[in-house]
Design a protein around this motif. Structure first.
Motif, PDB file in Angstrom:
ATOM      1  N   MET A  68      56.686   3.411  73.219  1.00  0.00           N
ATOM      2  CA  MET A  68      56.219   2.685  74.387  1.00  0.00           C
ATOM      3  C   MET A  68      55.184   3.535  75.113  1.00  0.00           C
ATOM      4  SD  MET A  68      58.404   1.469  77.730  1.00  0.00           S
ATOM      5  CE  MET A  68      59.260   0.120  76.945  1.00  0.00           C
ATOM      6  N   MET A  69      54.181   2.856  75.704  1.00  0.00           N
ATOM      7  CA  MET A  69      53.151   3.560  76.448  1.00  0.00           C
ATOM      8  C   MET A  69      52.906   2.815  77.757  1.00  0.00           C
ATOM      9  SD  MET A  69      49.251   4.545  75.232  1.00  0.00           S
ATOM     10  CE  MET A  69      49.826   5.582  73.889  1.00  0.00           C
ATOM     11  N   ILE A  70      53.040   3.551  78.860  1.00  0.00           N
ATOM     12  CA  ILE A  70      52.712   3.003  80.175  1.00  0.00           C
ATOM     13  C   ILE A  70      51.302   3.461  80.498  1.00  0.00           C
ATOM     14  CG2 ILE A  70      53.233   3.052  82.643  1.00  0.00           C
ATOM     15  CD1 ILE A  70      56.192   3.527  81.870  1.00  0.00           C
ATOM     16  N   ILE A  71      50.432   2.510  80.798  1.00  0.00           N
ATOM     17  CA  ILE A  71      49.047   2.831  81.141  1.00  0.00           C
ATOM     18  C   ILE A  71      48.820   2.433  82.590  1.00  0.00           C
ATOM     19  CG2 ILE A  71      46.611   2.365  80.668  1.00  0.00           C
ATOM     20  CD1 ILE A  71      47.400   1.966  77.734  1.00  0.00           C
ATOM     21  N   GLY A  72      48.555   3.443  83.409  1.00  0.00           N
ATOM     22  CA  GLY A  72      48.336   3.216  84.831  1.00  0.00           C
ATOM     23  C   GLY A  72      47.029   3.842  85.263  1.00  0.00           C
ATOM     24  N   GLY A  73      46.931   4.131  86.532  1.00  0.00           N
ATOM     25  CA  GLY A  73      45.717   4.731  87.074  1.00  0.00           C
ATOM     26  C   GLY A  73      44.528   3.791  86.941  1.00  0.00           C
ATOM     27  N   GLY A  74      43.367   4.354  87.129  1.00  0.00           N
ATOM     28  CA  GLY A  74      42.145   3.557  87.087  1.00  0.00           C
ATOM     29  C   GLY A  74      41.909   2.882  85.753  1.00  0.00           C
ATOM     30  N   MET A  75      42.380   3.493  84.662  1.00  0.00           N
ATOM     31  CA  MET A  75      42.120   2.891  83.348  1.00  0.00           C
ATOM     32  C   MET A  75      42.881   1.580  83.154  1.00  0.00           C
ATOM     33  SD  MET A  75      44.006   4.918  80.266  1.00  0.00           S
ATOM     34  CE  MET A  75      43.808   6.599  80.755  1.00  0.00           C
ATOM     35  N   ALA A  76      43.957   1.372  83.908  1.00  0.00           N
ATOM     36  CA  ALA A  76      44.716   0.124  83.774  1.00  0.00           C
ATOM     37  C   ALA A  76      43.840  -1.083  84.080  1.00  0.00           C
ATOM     38  CB  ALA A  76      45.935   0.140  84.695  1.00  0.00           C
ATOM     39  N   TYR A  77      42.915  -0.945  85.028  1.00  0.00           N
ATOM     40  CA  TYR A  77      42.063  -2.079  85.406  1.00  0.00           C
ATOM     41  C   TYR A  77      41.146  -2.494  84.250  1.00  0.00           C
ATOM     42  CZ  TYR A  77      43.871  -0.615  89.869  1.00  0.00           C
ATOM     43  OH  TYR A  77      44.721  -0.243  90.878  1.00  0.00           O
ATOM     44  N   THR A  78      40.670  -1.531  83.491  1.00  0.00           N
ATOM     45  CA  THR A  78      39.832  -1.853  82.330  1.00  0.00           C
ATOM     46  C   THR A  78      40.650  -2.636  81.303  1.00  0.00           C
ATOM     47  OG1 THR A  78      38.440   0.088  82.695  1.00  0.00           O
ATOM     48  CG2 THR A  78      38.413  -0.874  80.482  1.00  0.00           C
ATOM     49  N   PHE A  79      41.856  -2.175  81.009  1.00  0.00           N
ATOM     50  CA  PHE A  79      42.717  -2.893  80.064  1.00  0.00           C
ATOM     51  C   PHE A  79      43.033  -4.297  80.559  1.00  0.00           C
ATOM     52  CE2 PHE A  79      43.496   1.240  78.211  1.00  0.00           C
ATOM     53  CZ  PHE A  79      43.802   0.968  76.892  1.00  0.00           C
ATOM     54  N   MET A 113      39.387  -3.138  96.008  1.00  0.00           N
ATOM     55  CA  MET A 113      39.558  -2.314  94.812  1.00  0.00           C
ATOM     56  C   MET A 113      41.019  -1.900  94.700  1.00  0.00           C
ATOM     57  SD  MET A 113      37.926   1.322  96.074  1.00  0.00           S
ATOM     58  CE  MET A 113      36.470   0.596  96.779  1.00  0.00           C
ATOM     59  N   GLY A 114      41.473  -1.808  93.466  1.00  0.00           N
ATOM     60  CA  GLY A 114      42.825  -1.320  93.235  1.00  0.00           C
ATOM     61  C   GLY A 114      42.871   0.176  93.433  1.00  0.00           C
ATOM     62  N   LEU A 115      43.855   0.626  94.211  1.00  0.00           N
ATOM     63  CA  LEU A 115      44.013   2.062  94.458  1.00  0.00           C
ATOM     64  C   LEU A 115      45.214   2.639  93.733  1.00  0.00           C
ATOM     65  CD1 LEU A 115      43.269   2.256  98.290  1.00  0.00           C
ATOM     66  CD2 LEU A 115      41.699   2.646  96.385  1.00  0.00           C
ATOM     67  N   ASP A 116      46.256   1.803  93.543  1.00  0.00           N
ATOM     68  CA  ASP A 116      47.477   2.307  92.936  1.00  0.00           C
ATOM     69  C   ASP A 116      48.305   1.114  92.487  1.00  0.00           C
ATOM     70  OD1 ASP A 116      49.434   4.083  92.083  1.00  0.00           O
ATOM     71  OD2 ASP A 116      49.650   5.065  94.026  1.00  0.00           O
ATOM     72  N   CYS A 117      49.324   1.395  91.697  1.00  0.00           N
ATOM     73  CA  CYS A 117      50.248   0.318  91.351  1.00  0.00           C
ATOM     74  C   CYS A 117      51.118   0.026  92.574  1.00  0.00           C
ATOM     75  CB  CYS A 117      51.092   0.679  90.125  1.00  0.00           C
ATOM     76  SG  CYS A 117      52.171   2.091  90.356  1.00  0.00           S
ATOM     77  N   GLY A 118      51.678  -1.171  92.604  1.00  0.00           N
ATOM     78  CA  GLY A 118      52.516  -1.565  93.719  1.00  0.00           C
ATOM     79  C   GLY A 118      53.975  -1.231  93.479  1.00  0.00           C
ATOM     80  N   GLU A 119      54.799  -1.590  94.447  1.00  0.00           N
ATOM     81  CA  GLU A 119      56.226  -1.248  94.392  1.00  0.00           C
ATOM     82  C   GLU A 119      56.945  -1.901  93.230  1.00  0.00           C
ATOM     83  OE1 GLU A 119      58.404  -1.440  98.016  1.00  0.00           O
ATOM     84  OE2 GLU A 119      56.794  -0.545  99.166  1.00  0.00           O
ATOM     85  N   GLU A 120      56.557  -3.130  92.881  1.00  0.00           N
ATOM     86  CA  GLU A 120      57.204  -3.828  91.757  1.00  0.00           C
ATOM     87  C   GLU A 120      56.973  -3.096  90.437  1.00  0.00           C
ATOM     88  OE1 GLU A 120      57.019  -8.266  89.805  1.00  0.00           O
ATOM     89  OE2 GLU A 120      56.432  -8.047  91.893  1.00  0.00           O
ATOM     90  N   SER A 121      55.797  -2.511  90.308  1.00  0.00           N
ATOM     91  CA  SER A 121      55.456  -1.784  89.072  1.00  0.00           C
ATOM     92  C   SER A 121      56.219  -0.476  88.952  1.00  0.00           C
ATOM     93  CB  SER A 121      53.955  -1.486  89.021  1.00  0.00           C
ATOM     94  OG  SER A 121      53.214  -2.680  88.977  1.00  0.00           O
ATOM     95  N   ILE A 122      56.561   0.098  90.081  1.00  0.00           N
ATOM     96  CA  ILE A 122      57.274   1.383  90.076  1.00  0.00           C
ATOM     97  C   ILE A 122      58.676   1.147  89.583  1.00  0.00           C
ATOM     98  CG2 ILE A 122      58.159   3.268  91.494  1.00  0.00           C
ATOM     99  CD1 ILE A 122      55.683   2.800  93.296  1.00  0.00           C
TER     100      ILE A 122
END
Length: 137
Positions: free
Chosen positions: A49-60, A128-137
Motif C-alpha cells: 500500500m502507498m499513501i500519497i499526500g503533500g503537494g504531489m497528491a493534487y497532481t494525481f 489552494m490545497g495546503l494539507d489533507c483534512g481531518e477525515e484523511s488523517i
C-alpha cells in the motif's frame, strides 16, 4: 545521478525493504511527482500500500480522478507519468491512497481565507490545497 536528499531517502528505504514483514506501507509526500518518479516506481515493486499526500497528491487527483484542484500545486512533468504509475500499481496490486478532504486557503500565508473541501467537490478556483483534512488523517 540523484540529489543528496533522494539518495538519503533511498538508503533509509533500503533498510526497511530488504527483508520486510508484510504488509508494507509507504507514505510519500512532497511537491513534485517528477522528482520522485524513480522512487515511486521502485517502491511499487516492494510495498502493498502507498499513501500519497503533500503537494504531489493534487497532481494525481487531477490526472487520475479529474478533480478540480483550484490554484493548488500541479506538476506538469509529473502529470505525464501519473497514468504509468497508476497502471503499475494496478499490475502489482498495490493500493494507492490519497486524501479525501483538504484544508484550503485563498493564499499561502496566515492572512488567507481558510476553509475545508471534500474530494468529491474539488478545490474551488481562487483556493489552494495546503494539507489533507481531518477525515484523511
Amino acid at each position: 545521478a540523484c540529489g543528496f536528499l533522494v539518495e538519503k531517502e533511498l538508503k533509509a528505504f533500503a533498510k526497511v525493504l530488504d527483508a520486510p514483514k508484510r504488509p508494507v506501507l509507504a507514505i510519500l509526500g512532497g511537491a513534485k511527482v517528477s522528482d520522485k518518479i524513480q522512487l515511486i516506481m521502485n517502491m511499487l515493486d516492494k510495498v502493498n500500500m502507498m499513501i500519497i499526500g503533500g503537494g504531489m497528491a493534487y497532481t494525481f487527483l487531477k490526472v487520475n480522478d479529474d478533480m478540480s484542484i483550484g490554484d493548488s500545486l500541479f506538476d506538469e512533468e509529473g502529470a505525464k507519468i501519473v497514468p504509468d504509475i497508476i497502471a503499475k500499481a494496478k499490475e502489482k496490486k498495490v493500493e494507492l491512497c490519497f486524501p479525501v478532504d483538504f484544508t484550503i486557503s485563498s493564499k499561502f500565508g496566515e492572512d488567507g481565507e481558510i476553509k475545508t473541501a471534500q474530494k468529491a467537490d474539488g478545490i474551488p478556483a481562487g483556493f489552494m490545497g495546503l494539507d489533507c483534512g481531518e477525515e484523511s488523517i
